[in-house]
Design a protein around this motif. Structure first.
Motif, short mmCIF file in Angstrom:
data_model
loop_
_atom_site.label_atom_id
_atom_site.label_comp_id
_atom_site.label_asym_id
_atom_site.label_seq_id
_atom_site.Cartn_x
_atom_site.Cartn_y
_atom_site.Cartn_z
N PHE A 31 -8.39 -6.10 77.55
CA PHE A 31 -9.02 -5.01 76.80
C PHE A 31 -8.02 -3.92 76.45
CE2 PHE A 31 -12.25 -7.14 79.34
CZ PHE A 31 -13.05 -7.61 78.31
N SER A 32 -7.03 -3.73 77.33
CA SER A 32 -5.99 -2.75 77.02
C SER A 32 -5.15 -3.24 75.85
CB SER A 32 -5.08 -2.53 78.22
OG SER A 32 -5.83 -2.02 79.29
N ILE A 33 -4.89 -4.55 75.82
CA ILE A 33 -4.10 -5.10 74.70
C ILE A 33 -4.86 -4.86 73.40
CG2 ILE A 33 -3.36 -7.27 73.63
CD1 ILE A 33 -1.51 -6.86 75.80
N ALA A 34 -6.15 -5.19 73.40
CA ALA A 34 -6.95 -4.97 72.20
C ALA A 34 -6.93 -3.49 71.82
CB ALA A 34 -8.38 -5.44 72.44
N GLY A 35 -7.07 -2.63 72.84
CA GLY A 35 -7.05 -1.18 72.59
C GLY A 35 -5.74 -0.75 71.96
N GLY A 36 -4.63 -1.29 72.46
CA GLY A 36 -3.32 -0.92 71.91
C GLY A 36 -3.19 -1.32 70.46
N ILE A 37 -3.64 -2.53 70.14
CA ILE A 37 -3.54 -3.00 68.75
C ILE A 37 -4.38 -2.12 67.84
CG2 ILE A 37 -4.07 -4.90 67.18
CD1 ILE A 37 -3.44 -6.83 69.41
N THR A 38 -5.62 -1.84 68.24
CA THR A 38 -6.48 -1.02 67.37
C THR A 38 -5.93 0.39 67.26
OG1 THR A 38 -7.91 -0.89 69.29
CG2 THR A 38 -8.70 -2.20 67.47
N ALA A 39 -5.36 0.92 68.35
CA ALA A 39 -4.83 2.29 68.28
C ALA A 39 -3.70 2.37 67.27
CB ALA A 39 -4.35 2.73 69.66
N LEU A 40 -2.77 1.41 67.34
CA LEU A 40 -1.64 1.44 66.41
C LEU A 40 -2.14 1.25 64.97
CD1 LEU A 40 1.42 1.61 66.04
CD2 LEU A 40 1.48 -0.86 66.11
N ILE B 288 -7.59 -11.93 66.07
CA ILE B 288 -6.84 -11.52 67.26
C ILE B 288 -7.76 -10.83 68.26
CG2 ILE B 288 -4.98 -10.03 68.09
CD1 ILE B 288 -3.99 -12.50 66.61
N LEU B 289 -8.56 -9.89 67.77
CA LEU B 289 -9.39 -9.13 68.70
C LEU B 289 -10.46 -10.02 69.35
CD1 LEU B 289 -9.71 -5.72 66.84
CD2 LEU B 289 -8.13 -6.41 68.64
N VAL B 290 -11.00 -10.96 68.59
CA VAL B 290 -12.01 -11.86 69.18
C VAL B 290 -11.37 -12.71 70.25
CG1 VAL B 290 -13.36 -13.93 68.68
CG2 VAL B 290 -13.64 -11.90 67.27
N MET B 291 -10.17 -13.21 69.96
CA MET B 291 -9.49 -14.05 70.96
C MET B 291 -9.20 -13.24 72.22
SD MET B 291 -6.99 -16.78 69.13
CE MET B 291 -6.16 -15.75 67.98
N VAL B 292 -8.72 -12.03 72.03
CA VAL B 292 -8.41 -11.20 73.20
C VAL B 292 -9.69 -10.94 73.99
CG1 VAL B 292 -7.67 -8.90 73.90
CG2 VAL B 292 -6.41 -10.10 72.15
N THR B 293 -10.79 -10.72 73.30
CA THR B 293 -12.04 -10.48 74.00
C THR B 293 -12.49 -11.71 74.76
OG1 THR B 293 -12.56 -9.05 72.16
CG2 THR B 293 -14.34 -9.49 73.68
N PHE B 294 -12.34 -12.89 74.16
CA PHE B 294 -12.69 -14.13 74.85
C PHE B 294 -11.89 -14.25 76.14
CE2 PHE B 294 -14.17 -16.64 70.86
CZ PHE B 294 -15.38 -15.99 70.94
N VAL B 295 -10.59 -13.98 76.03
CA VAL B 295 -9.75 -14.08 77.21
C VAL B 295 -10.25 -13.10 78.27
CG1 VAL B 295 -7.41 -13.75 78.10
CG2 VAL B 295 -7.75 -14.79 75.87
N GLY B 296 -10.55 -11.90 77.83
CA GLY B 296 -11.03 -10.88 78.76
C GLY B 296 -12.29 -11.31 79.46
N GLU B 297 -13.22 -11.85 78.69
CA GLU B 297 -14.49 -12.31 79.27
C GLU B 297 -14.25 -13.37 80.31
OE1 GLU B 297 -17.90 -11.93 75.82
OE2 GLU B 297 -17.03 -13.87 76.34
#
Lengths: 639, 348
Positions: free
Chosen positions: B271-280, B324-333
């Motif tokens: 979730f932090s990775i996703a947060g970083g991507i969206t922030a940038l 990318i964000l969906v994949m990251v979320t899947f991994v997180g879940e």
């Protein structure tokens, strides 16, 4: 709970509205600045009666041998076909912070609307640049070329019905010099440039300037706009009290008070005056046709464009190529509901381009500046990003008529020439990244700019400059910081443009007196003694032909020194409008005026609204019928 | 060979059994790996040039001027043109270009057409070009590389600070805990976006500066979780035992407490990775991010929303972001599922 919150917000709402509602008039004859908020013809004339007139010199004091001139007979701009009436829906990007036109926060983009209704003594004909009457009917030039004498039009009235007389012009000087208005620039201009205003009788005045100038130039600097003496109270509260006061004006329109209360922050309405003094002058026949101009505030240009396409706005300026070519198309254009208008003009051009700071050790070398000029591929920028709608600028002072030296032409993108100049400067070798180096110093400069929309244009220059072995690093700063950076001469290259004046101004940009210090317009840090001599000669010359000759010499010298790489200019105004907005055969003027400008005395208010065509268009839209598409291109003033 | 304890092994096995999370993790790891050698896949420089009997590898290293290959210019060789020339000349010279033969900064102009150019397989602009004529696919790839590694750098820095401080607060407790908590509360109230906007208007932020700024205002979140977890762990008997054996506070935190709070940390990472991507992306979209002409998803998104008449720009970048964000979320879940402590521990 939600109910209570709703009630609270209602209460707050009424309170706020209550506050912005003008206070009840006190008709006791006690005049305070606060009372100016409510301004009726009765109050105005009562207040006017209390004023002591300025002493008059008498007509016998006029110098002998004055030659009075009046309208030169140039054609009027208005159309005989124009129909009065209707509301013109316009838009602006920001709501003004104040309705004052001088003082703190007044220099906003909205001021144009206000100033356009504060008319002056004379103006220049937008096509011919000859003086024509405005508030004055006749004028004469003093023998020493420093002073203009004016005979005022006695018909001119303030918007509150009070006549405009010589006293208002004398008061203007008092007003503009007052510290109460907190406007140092005006304080200075009306002290240093305008020495005095003299009253001969109620309708004859003289405006005395500081320096002798050719007659036309005198008009641009001495034809002042009067201030209503009976309205202002120049005390320490002036700035505060006049923030939202509707100052009486002389133009055809005035702000509608109701819109100020109802539409605060959202829109403003200008209402045409019922018995405007200029209505009977032949000069203004067929002009200022619409009854109301409603200016809606829409911050984002894309949103504004959508409103226009929906029909909420009557017109939209389409200067940017992607708007004109890509966005302004579709069924509404194909069916002729929306018409496109493109009018070329021939006016002084803002000097957009690359400014080199010669205080930088590398940019101090002329051959590097020349090499840099040949490394900038403006041709490709114009061709790929700007679709060749914009045109290459030839020099800093383009479009100043006879003052522009036609022999000065911009330097083309030429890798061989750049190679030659850079080699002369010792930058023959390229480093591993393809950028030239000299004794370990890379040929690399930072270019400061302030508008994100320019990025696609500048990356073209950046990408192409690499071919010449030159690195340009782009530095996008917000407007204020970019300007501060440049004014403090911290930049290496600056991408920007200076706005224009009536005549070329050399001293502020290129005289050594302004080099090497912050907050001057000499952002190239140019200090060349020979150039100083030419500039001083140009400044002191009163004779037009000498000034023109010196102007050409200065421009040739500037070109040789190559501290400014001229970019592009936009030699036209263009836009789209709903088909009920009608224009005379000449929709625009040489100076770039006209089109959708509703107010300006020189060239505004040319269009009119045809309500029959509007009804016909609306009916056609409902029924799905169309008209022939319209694209009008006016090339009379194409350079 | 690293030895994993049985609990971790069951966790990993469970993670592997959650199909979409596992595959997303593999794909993301592959993309991250590939992005490191993006120059070999998406580049205007050729992979391999065979010219007059010798081989050249222009991808990495110094610029090869056109003169090296018999062209008449001193700037970098235009390998696409060179390829064309070689194949027309038919003298046995050849050029191997990468999959997408454009770099993200070069401006492509075509006679009689204006950027943005629609997708065109013949020109190998598979996703078209942006409004300056740069290849959208190339900018997406390099933009991804910057965004993902930006995110990783941000994650590492914020976690190091957040975990260290959080553990310390939780372990020491008392006044230190109270004091640092209040400091964090105050610091959290500094409006981060304003600071970025102010800084970006004065200097042009580079990669390092942007990461540091975001770390400066982003480390607080992790401290709260680590503080609570450490508090809980510090009261357990094994910690007491370690202390009785004479272990110092950092040894206890590092060797004993941290491994037992690992599941919290691991769960937060995606979730932090996703947060970083969206922030940038958001910063770039607003124009306060990395300076032009850096390829960036935010900048592409801005272009795309401004130019909805060129739908290939906005659809490419939105599809990329969603993927990318969906994949990251899947991994997180999947990680959350696999590391869920209730599956391994039974509380009395």
């Amino acid at each position: 709970m939600p109910k209570m919150r709703w009630m609270l917000s209602c209460l707050l709402g009424t309170l706020l509205v209550g506050c912005s509602e003008p206070p009840e008039v006190e008709r006791s004859g006690e005049w305070t600045s606060a009372n100016q908020l409510v301004w009726t013809p009765e109050i105005a004339s009562a207040r006017r009666a209390l004023l002591e007139p300025y002493p008059a010199l008498g007509l016998s004091a006029l110098p002998a041998g004055l030659v009075w001139e009046t309208h030169p007979g140039t054609p009027f701009l208005g159309s005989a076909e124009a129909r009065p009436g209707g509301t013109f829906y316009d838009h602006a990007s920001v709501y003004p912070l104040t309705l004052r036109t001088v003082g703190p926060d007044s220099n906003n983009s909205f001021r144009g609307y206000l100033l356009a209704n504060q008319w002056s003594l004379t103006t220049l004909h937008p096509d011919t640049e000859t003086p024509i009457p405005e508030l004055a009917l006749e004028w004469a030039v003093s023998a020493d070329q420093t002073t203009l004498f004016f005979r005022l039009d006695p018909a001119v009235r303030w918007s509150d019905g009070v006549p405009v007389t010589a006293d208002d012009y004398l008061y203007t000087l008092e007003f503009m010099r007052s510290e109460a208005i907190v406007a140092p620039w005006y304080n200075n201009y009306f002290t240093e440039q305008i020495l005095s205003v003299e009253k001969y009788d109620d309708y004859t005045i003289a405006v005395r300037g500081a320096v002798p100038k050719p007659a036309v130039d005198l008009h641009t600097s001495l034809s002042i706009s009067p201030k209503p003496r009976h309205f202002h109270v120049l005390d320490s509260g002036w700035v505060q009290n006049t923030n939202w006061a509707i100052e009486p004006n002389t133009g055809p329109y005035q702000i509608d008070r109701r819109s100020l209360v109802d539409g605060k922050g959202k829109y403003l309405v200008f209402q045409k005056k019922e018995d405007w003094w200029g209505r009977h002058r032949p000069q203004y026949q067929g002009r200022f046709n619409v009854d109301r101009v409603r200016i809606k505030i829409i911050r984002d240009p894309n949103t504004a464009f959508q409103s226009f396409n929906k029909g909420d706005l009557d017109s939209f300026a389409l200067v940017l190529p992607e708007f004109w070519h890509e966005k302004a198309k579709g069924p509404a254009y194909d069916r002729g509901y929306l018409e496109k208008l493109w009018v070329y003009n021939d006016a002084p051009r803002p000097s957009t381009g690359v400014w080199m700071n010669q205080a930088h050790p590398l940019l101090a070398e002329r051959s590097i500046r020349l090499g840099l000029q040949h490394s900038l591929n403006f041709e490709k920028m114009l061709r790929t990003v700007l679709r060749n709608d914009y045109v290459r600028l030839s020099q800093h002072y383009t479009g100043y008529g006879s003052y522009t030296n036609p022999a000065v032409v911009p330097r083309a993108f030429d890798l061989a020439a750049a190679e030659g100049y850079f080699t002369d400067a010792g930058f023959a070798q390229r480093g591993p990244d393809g950028i030239r180096v000299r004794d370990g110093v890379r040929l690399s400069f930072t270019m400061t700019y302030s508008q994100a929309v320019h990025t696609p244009r500048l990356v073209v220059l950046q990408d192409e400059a690499k071919k010449a072995g030159l690195e340009i690093k782009l530095q996008l700063l917000d407007g204020q910081n970019a300007f501060r950076n440049i004014m403090e001469k911290q930049h290496e290259l600056a991408w920007m443009g200076w706005s224009t004046g009536f005549r070329p101004a050399y001293w502020e940009h290129y005289h050594s007196a302004n080099a090497g210090k912050p907050q001057t317009n000499n952002i190239t840090n140019t200090a060349i003694p020979a150039l100083d001599t030419l500039i001083e000669g140009y400044r002191s010359a009163t004779d037009a032909s000498t000034r023109i000759a010196l102007s050409h010499q200065i421009q040739a010298r500037l070109d040789a020194e190559a501290m400014f790489a001229p970019g592009y200019m936009v030699p036209y105004s263009r836009g789209a409008h709903w088909r009920w907005i009608r224009f005379p055969s000449a929709a625009g003027t040489r100076d770039g005026g006209g089109l959708y400008d509703p107010f300006s005395s020189a060239s505004g208010g040319l269009f009119w609204i045809d309500s029959e065509i509007r009804d016909e268009t609306r009916a056609a839209q409902r029924e799905g019928r169309g008209f022939a598409p319209v694209l009008r291109i006016d090339e009379r003033f194409k350079p | 060979m690293m030895r994993l304890d049985p609990i971790t092994r069951t966790k990993l096995a469970r993670f592997r059994s959650i199909g979409r999370g596992y595959w997303s993790a593999l794909i993301l790891a592959a993309l991250m790996g590939l992005s490191l050698c993006a120059e070999l896949l998406v580049n205007s420089r050729a992979l391999l040039v065979f010219y007059q009997g010798s081989l050249y590898f222009p991808t990495y290293g110094a610029v090869m001027p056109g003169t090296v290959f018999g062209e008449d210019y001193a700037y970098e060789t235009d390998y696409r043109a060179l390829k064309q020339r070689f194949s027309e000349a038919g003298q046995g010279d050849w050029v191997v270009m990468p999959l997408i033969p454009y770099n993200p900064l070069e401006i492509n102009a075509y006679e009689g057409e204006f950027a943005p150019h629609p997708p065109n397989a013949a020109r190998e602009h598979y996703l078209g070009t942006d409004i300056a004529g740069r290849d959208v696919a190339a900018r997406l790839v390099y933009g991804f590389r910057i965004a993902i590694w930006f995110s990783v750098a941000l994650l590492l820095s914020t976690y190091v600070i957040g975990i260290a401080l959080g553990c310390w607060m939780g372990y020491r407790g008392g006044w230190i805990d109270l004091g640092v908590q209040r400091l964090i509360e105050i610091w959290s109230n500094v409006p981060f976006l304003y600071v970025i906007m102010i800084v970006a208007s004065i200097v042009t932020p580079g990669f390092g500066l942007l990461v540091s700024l975001m770390v400066l205002f982003g480390w607080m979140g992790m401290t709260w979780y680590m503080r609570t977890a450490t508090y809980k762990e510090a009261a357990r008997d094994y910690v007491l035992a370690a202390r009785a054996l004479g272990a110092g506070p950092w040894r206890i935190i590092g060797r004993h407490i941290l491994p037992n709070t690992m599941s919290i940390i691991v769960t937060f990472i995606p979730f932090s990775i996703a947060g970083g991507i969206t922030a940038l992306t958001a910063l770039d979209y607003l124009g306060f991010g990395l300076p032009p002409p850096t390829p960036s998803w935010g900048e592409l998104l801005k272009q795309g929303t401004d130019r909805l008449d060129a739908p290939w720009i906005v659809s490419s970048v939105v599809a990329g972001l969603i993927a990318i964000l969906v994949m990251v979320t899947f991994v997180g879940e999947a990680i959350r599922e696999a590391f869920d402590p209730r599956r391994q521990v039974r509380y009395a």
